[in-house]
Design a protein around this motif. Structure first.
Motif, PDB file in Angstrom:
ATOM      1  N   GLU A  21      42.884  49.998  45.647  1.00 46.13           N
ATOM      2  CA  GLU A  21      43.115  48.661  46.208  1.00 46.13           C
ATOM      3  C   GLU A  21      42.333  48.467  47.503  1.00 46.13           C
ATOM      4  OE1 GLU A  21      44.530  46.160  44.571  1.00 46.13           O
ATOM      5  OE2 GLU A  21      44.654  47.659  42.984  1.00 46.13           O
ATOM      6  N   GLU A  91      39.455  44.907  35.936  1.00 44.21           N
ATOM      7  CA  GLU A  91      39.887  44.496  34.600  1.00 44.21           C
ATOM      8  C   GLU A  91      40.968  43.424  34.669  1.00 44.21           C
ATOM      9  OE1 GLU A  91      40.868  46.698  30.463  1.00 44.21           O
ATOM     10  OE2 GLU A  91      42.076  47.349  32.174  1.00 44.21           O
ATOM     11  N   ARG A  92      41.837  43.493  35.666  1.00 39.43           N
ATOM     12  CA  ARG A  92      42.943  42.534  35.800  1.00 39.43           C
ATOM     13  C   ARG A  92      42.464  41.095  35.974  1.00 39.43           C
ATOM     14  NH1 ARG A  92      44.432  44.747  41.787  1.00 39.43           N
ATOM     15  NH2 ARG A  92      43.322  46.533  40.988  1.00 39.43           N
ATOM     16  N   ASP A  93      41.213  40.919  36.374  1.00 43.54           N
ATOM     17  CA  ASP A  93      40.663  39.581  36.598  1.00 43.54           C
ATOM     18  C   ASP A  93      40.018  38.995  35.347  1.00 43.54           C
ATOM     19  OD1 ASP A  93      41.370  39.926  39.304  1.00 43.54           O
ATOM     20  OD2 ASP A  93      39.406  40.786  39.776  1.00 43.54           O
ATOM     21  N   TYR A  99      35.825  42.642  30.771  1.00 48.18           N
ATOM     22  CA  TYR A  99      35.139  43.326  31.866  1.00 48.18           C
ATOM     23  C   TYR A  99      34.259  44.454  31.339  1.00 48.18           C
ATOM     24  CZ  TYR A  99      33.859  45.737  36.036  1.00 48.18           C
ATOM     25  OH  TYR A  99      33.106  46.322  37.012  1.00 48.18           O
TER      26      TYR A  99
END
Length: 119
Positions: A21, A91-93, A99
């Motif tokens: 993060e 990947e979360r986006d 991605y």
């Protein structure tokens, strides 16, 4: 140039969710901090052993700070280490496998033999 040091950075960041993060939110600051505080520690050793000479080149530092996986691949970073870390960050986006497909498409201009990824 140190392919080992780039791979060590990718490996160590990917194994710590807080560092993932941190690197996602502040890539340049994370690279600067890691190079000063962790680059010279012995990998997977908790006994305080360290070296004093390992440093990123300006090109490596910039590629890491820019999250530029194409430049990292060109510099010899291991593609699996880069991919797993970047999946954790980005990947979360994106939609399912979106991605990963974009990651691969940005590397499509490379032809064999690929850059040497041996360390």
């Amino acid at each position: 140039m140190s392919k080992y040091l780039i791979d060590k950075f990718l490996y160590m960041i990917d194994r710590d969710p807080e560092l993932v993060e941190r690197y996602r939110e502040d890539p340049r600051g994370t690279v600067t901090w890691w190079e000063a505080e962790r680059a010279n520690t012995v990998l997977n050793c908790h006994g305080g052993e360290a070296s004093t000479w390992q440093r990123f080149t300006d090109e490596e530092r910039e590629a890491l700070a820019a999250h530029d996986h194409v430049a990292l691949f060109s510099l010899g970073a291991h593609p699996f280490l880069t991919l797993t870390l970047f999946i954790a960050m980005f990947e979360r986006d994106h939609g399912p496998l979106e991605y990963q497909k974009a990651f691969g498409a940005r590397l499509a201009h490379f032809s064999m033999p690929y850059p040497d990824i041996a360390t």
